[in-house]
Structures are given as structure tokens and as C-alpha cells.
Design an enzyme around this catalytic site. Structure first.
Site, PDB file in Angstrom:
ATOM      1  N   LYS A  66       0.810  -1.225   0.000  1.00 35.68           N
ATOM      2  CA  LYS A  66       0.000   0.000   0.000  1.00 35.68           C
ATOM      3  C   LYS A  66       0.841   1.273   0.000  1.00 35.68           C
ATOM      4  O   LYS A  66       0.498   2.248  -0.672  1.00 35.68           O
ATOM      5  CB  LYS A  66      -0.943   0.004   1.205  1.00 35.68           C
ATOM      6  CG  LYS A  66      -2.031  -1.056   1.112  1.00 35.68           C
ATOM      7  CD  LYS A  66      -2.995  -0.941   2.278  1.00 35.68           C
ATOM      8  CE  LYS A  66      -3.968  -2.103   2.269  1.00 35.68           C
ATOM      9  NZ  LYS A  66      -4.976  -2.001   3.303  1.00 35.68           N
ATOM     10  N   ASP A 102      -9.754   2.667   2.450  1.00 39.02           N
ATOM     11  CA  ASP A 102      -9.753   2.062   3.795  1.00 39.02           C
ATOM     12  C   ASP A 102     -10.368   3.016   4.822  1.00 39.02           C
ATOM     13  O   ASP A 102     -11.107   2.591   5.705  1.00 39.02           O
ATOM     14  CB  ASP A 102      -8.316   1.717   4.234  1.00 39.02           C
ATOM     15  CG  ASP A 102      -7.815   0.414   3.618  1.00 39.02           C
ATOM     16  OD1 ASP A 102      -8.639  -0.439   3.255  1.00 39.02           O
ATOM     17  OD2 ASP A 102      -6.579   0.263   3.499  1.00 39.02           O
TER      18      ASP A 102
HETATM   19  P1  NDP Z   1       1.380  -3.156   9.139  1.00 38.37           P
HETATM   20  O1  NDP Z   1       2.381  -4.242   9.025  1.00 38.37           O
HETATM   21  O2  NDP Z   1       1.514  -1.927   8.333  1.00 38.37           O
HETATM   22  O3  NDP Z   1       1.314  -2.707  10.711  1.00 38.37           O
HETATM   23  C1  NDP Z   1       1.327  -3.663  11.738  1.00 38.37           C
HETATM   24  C2  NDP Z   1       1.046  -2.981  13.082  1.00 38.37           C
HETATM   25  O4  NDP Z   1       0.936  -3.999  14.093  1.00 38.37           O
HETATM   26  C3  NDP Z   1       2.151  -2.038  13.540  1.00 38.37           C
HETATM   27  O5  NDP Z   1       1.596  -0.978  14.254  1.00 38.37           O
HETATM   28  C4  NDP Z   1       2.987  -2.961  14.460  1.00 38.37           C
HETATM   29  O6  NDP Z   1       3.731  -2.253  15.422  1.00 38.37           O
HETATM   30  C5  NDP Z   1       1.889  -3.726  15.138  1.00 38.37           C
HETATM   31  N1  NDP Z   1       2.360  -4.974  15.740  1.00 38.37           N
HETATM   32  C6  NDP Z   1       2.777  -6.091  15.085  1.00 38.37           C
HETATM   33  N2  NDP Z   1       3.127  -7.035  15.983  1.00 38.37           N
HETATM   34  C7  NDP Z   1       2.932  -6.495  17.223  1.00 38.37           C
HETATM   35  C8  NDP Z   1       3.119  -6.985  18.558  1.00 38.37           C
HETATM   36  N3  NDP Z   1       3.561  -8.213  18.793  1.00 38.37           N
HETATM   37  N4  NDP Z   1       2.790  -6.164  19.592  1.00 38.37           N
HETATM   38  C9  NDP Z   1       2.312  -4.921  19.367  1.00 38.37           C
HETATM   39  N5  NDP Z   1       2.122  -4.405  18.129  1.00 38.37           N
HETATM   40  C10 NDP Z   1       2.428  -5.189  17.067  1.00 38.37           C
HETATM   41  O7  NDP Z   1      -0.024  -3.875   8.883  1.00 38.37           O
HETATM   42  P2  NDP Z   1      -1.452  -3.214   8.467  1.00 38.37           P
HETATM   43  O8  NDP Z   1      -1.564  -1.866   9.064  1.00 38.37           O
HETATM   44  O9  NDP Z   1      -1.686  -3.368   7.017  1.00 38.37           O
HETATM   45  O10 NDP Z   1      -2.453  -4.230   9.218  1.00 38.37           O
HETATM   46  C11 NDP Z   1      -2.695  -4.111  10.608  1.00 38.37           C
HETATM   47  C12 NDP Z   1      -3.946  -4.909  10.969  1.00 38.37           C
HETATM   48  O11 NDP Z   1      -5.079  -4.362  10.305  1.00 38.37           O
HETATM   49  C13 NDP Z   1      -3.855  -6.374  10.571  1.00 38.37           C
HETATM   50  O12 NDP Z   1      -4.346  -7.156  11.632  1.00 38.37           O
HETATM   51  C14 NDP Z   1      -4.795  -6.481   9.368  1.00 38.37           C
HETATM   52  O13 NDP Z   1      -5.433  -7.744   9.350  1.00 38.37           O
HETATM   53  C15 NDP Z   1      -5.828  -5.385   9.670  1.00 38.37           C
HETATM   54  N6  NDP Z   1      -6.451  -4.811   8.455  1.00 38.37           N
HETATM   55  C16 NDP Z   1      -7.812  -4.913   8.319  1.00 38.37           C
HETATM   56  C17 NDP Z   1      -8.437  -4.355   7.226  1.00 38.37           C
HETATM   57  C18 NDP Z   1      -9.930  -4.473   7.099  1.00 38.37           C
HETATM   58  O14 NDP Z   1     -10.473  -4.076   6.057  1.00 38.37           O
HETATM   59  N7  NDP Z   1     -10.616  -4.947   8.099  1.00 38.37           N
HETATM   60  C19 NDP Z   1      -7.688  -3.635   6.168  1.00 38.37           C
HETATM   61  C20 NDP Z   1      -6.262  -3.587   6.424  1.00 38.37           C
HETATM   62  C21 NDP Z   1      -5.675  -4.171   7.526  1.00 38.37           C
HETATM   63  P3  NDP Z   1       5.285  -1.827  15.150  1.00 38.37           P
HETATM   64  O15 NDP Z   1       5.226  -0.517  14.402  1.00 38.37           O
HETATM   65  O16 NDP Z   1       5.844  -1.718  16.512  1.00 38.37           O
HETATM   66  O17 NDP Z   1       5.902  -2.935  14.330  1.00 38.37           O
END
Ligand code: NDP
Length: 281
Positions: A66, A102
């Protein structure tokens, strides 16, 4: 029938967009198929160019494309620029135009699930990745009264705040320290809490917020839809909070993409049924 639309991701096998969009095409008697394309990051540029050359109508982008797509399309709409990410592309005479649905999808999901808009709410967003950025930008666009952001990596939350302040100069954005106490205090202040992290994708992930912090005046939205009830939603519901999962956001971002590609209203009920079937399969 020719494949004229598709989702590009890495991985992409989990995407439910094909089932949802093909149900809409069939209902609207649009003779096109929607495919899943496994595209590694270094092939995204070529994939988008080829789709334009081959006469595709449009595409969706999912993890991890994205943000990168923002610089690979020829023009972008305001939602994509504010979110710093593109999730929908239109190919038009070989030119590619990038959009982000989104945020608006999220806004419609909140209205549908909780029967109220974002305006004047105190909101806490967990996460600072692609989904969190689109959600945070939409919260400001829709006039929340306070936006708190908590992220495991505080530097990423600060970077997101700086980017949003470029669009909303006086925006009420607070970055919450990455400690449990600071998070609990911000939960107490919030009306609406949104999980936009990937914590909860595995059913044994411990929730970021425990039951004791929730009350029956909270609204809690988890962007995760598989599993359909994360531990976070279970804890919140047990405390009497109103809860909803991310299927409604997926539906409404997809419906907005359908309308961008076809200039037709999306057959929402058809898409919702197809999504529910696919998610429970
Ligand atoms: P990104 O990889 O861009 O972001 C991931 C996020 O999760 C970051 O903020 C990361 O923090 C955090 N994270 C990952 N592991 C951990 C952990 N163990 N503890 C705390 N924080 C953690 O992914 P997306 O933003 O694309 O997706 C995020 C979520 O949104 C997913 O679960 C996805 O399924 C959902 N989603 C749902 C959509 C819908 O239409 N319903 C559309 C798009 C996404 P850090 O910066 O510290 O790594």
C-alpha cells in the site's frame, strides 16, 4: 470470462476480496473476473505497468504494497495522500490512478456497527502501520475531538503524527507512551478503541488491553476479522462494551472500490453475504 481486476499482495492467498468482488460483478452482470496475484515487492512496479497495458480495469493492494504504490501510480486522490497509502487503483487508457478507500470504509463501518459517527468522539488507535494511518486520517477528517495513538514502536507513531499534522495542522493528536500504565490511562479516557495492529491474528495472542480497563460505555472495533472474535473483543464484550470486528471495514472499502471502478452503487447486501460465507469457510 477475462480477469480484469485483482488484488496484489505478498502473501495474498488469505484475501477475501475475490469472493466479495466477483459476487458484485455477477449481480451487476459485469462480465469480468477478479484474481489474486502473488507479487513480491520488487515486482510491484512491473505488475502495475503490465496490468495497465493488458487492459485491466482496476486493482486492490494489500500487505505489503500500500505505501510503495503511492510512488508507482501516476496520480493519487486526497485520501491516499493523507493516509500515505494506496489500496485501490484504476487503470484508464494505460494510466494508473491511486485511491485509498480504507478510511472511508472504516468510517462507514463504525456508523453501521455502532449507529453513530466519529464526530466528537475521543478515539484511541492501537497501531501505526498502513491500516492505522488510514483510520487515524479518517478520524481527523470526520472531526473526532481527541485522537490518541499507541504503538509498540513509539517512533513510528511519532512519524505518523508528523505526517498527519502536515494535513491537519492543529489536530488533537496525542502519542501514548508504550507502557501498560499509559495505555490503561488512555483507555479510561477513550470512547472508541480501535485495534489496527496485527495482535490477535493468532488466536493465542494475548490482548493488548485487559478486561479490567474496559467498561460498558466503550465502543471497541478490531480491524481483524479472522478470527472473528479476537481476545481483545472477548475481553471488551465481557466488560459490557459494544464490539465489532473488521469484516464491515473490509466490506465498505471493497464497496467503495467497486464504485470507483464501475461508477455504480455497490450491491452491499450481495457483497456482505459473499464475505460472510467466505470468512466462515
Ligand atoms: P502493518 O504491518 O503496516 O502494521 C502492523 C502494526 O501492528 C504495527 O503498528 C505494528 O507495530 C503492530 N504490531 C505487530 N506485531 C505487534 C506486537 N507483537 N505487539 C504490538 N504491536 C504489534 O499492517 P497493516 O496496518 O496493514 O495491518 C494491521 C492490521 O489491520 C492487521 O491485523 C490487518 O489484518 C488489519 N487490516 C484490516 C483491514 C480491514 O479491512 N478490516 C484492512 C487492512 C488491515 P510496530 O510498528 O511496533 O511494528
Amino acid at each position: 470470462m477475462p480477469i480484469r481486476f485483482g488484488v496484489l499482495g505478498h502473501p495474498v492467498a488469505h484475501s477475501l476480496s475475490p469472493q466479495m468482488q466477483e459476487a458484485a460483478f455477477a449481480h451487476e452482470k459485469i462480465s469480468a473476473r477478479y484474481g489474486r496475484f502473488e507479487i513480491p515487492p520488487d515486482e510491484l512496479r512491473d505488475a502495475l505497468r503490465l496490468m495497465g497495458e493488458l487492459g485491466f480495469g482496476g486493482a486492490n493492494l494489500t500487505v505489503p504494497h500500500k505505501v510503495a504504490a503511492l510512488d508507482l501510480v501516476e496520480s493519487t486522490d486526497a485520501n491516499a495522500r493523507r493516509a500515505g497509502a494506496v489500496n485501490t487503483v484504476i487503470f484508464d487508457n494505460g494510466k494508473s490512478r491511486g485511491f485509498n478507500t480504507d478510511g472511508t470504509g472504516f468510517s462507514r463501518a463504525i456508523a453501521e456497527e455502532f449507529d453513530r459517527g466519529l464526530r466528537d468522539l475521543q478515539v484511541l488507535v492501537l497501531g501505526a502501520g498502513g491500516a492505522a494511518r488510514a483510520i487515524a486520517a479518517q478520524c481527523l477528517e470526520d472531526g473526532v475531538s481527541h485522537l490518541a495513538v499507541w504503538n509498540r514502536t513509539a517512533a513510528r507513531a511519532l512519524e505518523m503524527r508528523a505526517q498527519l499534522l502536515g494535513y491537519y495542522e492543529t489536530a488533537p493528536i496525542e502519542i501514548i507512551e508504550s507502557t501498560p500504565d499509559a495505555l490503561s490511562a488512555s483507555v479510561a479516557r477513550a470512547d472508541l478503541i480501535i485495534n489496527a495492529t496485527s495482535v490477535g491474528l493468532r488466536s493465542d495472542d494475548p490482548p493488548l488491553i485487559s478486561r479490567a480497563a474496559f467498561t460498558n460505555r466503550h465502543f471497541v472495533y478490531d480491524t481483524i476479522y479472522r478470527p472473528s472474535r479476537t481476545r481483545l473483543l472477548e475481553e471488551a464484550a465481557a466488560a459490557g462494551a459494544a464490539t465489532a470486528n473488521g469484516l464491515s471495514m473490509l466490506l465498505h472499502q471493497g464497496a467503495a472500490a467497486f464504485t470507483l471502478w464501475t461508477s455504480r452503487p455497490a450491491p452491499l447486501d450481495v457483497m456482505r453475504d459473499a464475505l460472510r460465507r467466505a470468512a466462515s469457510a
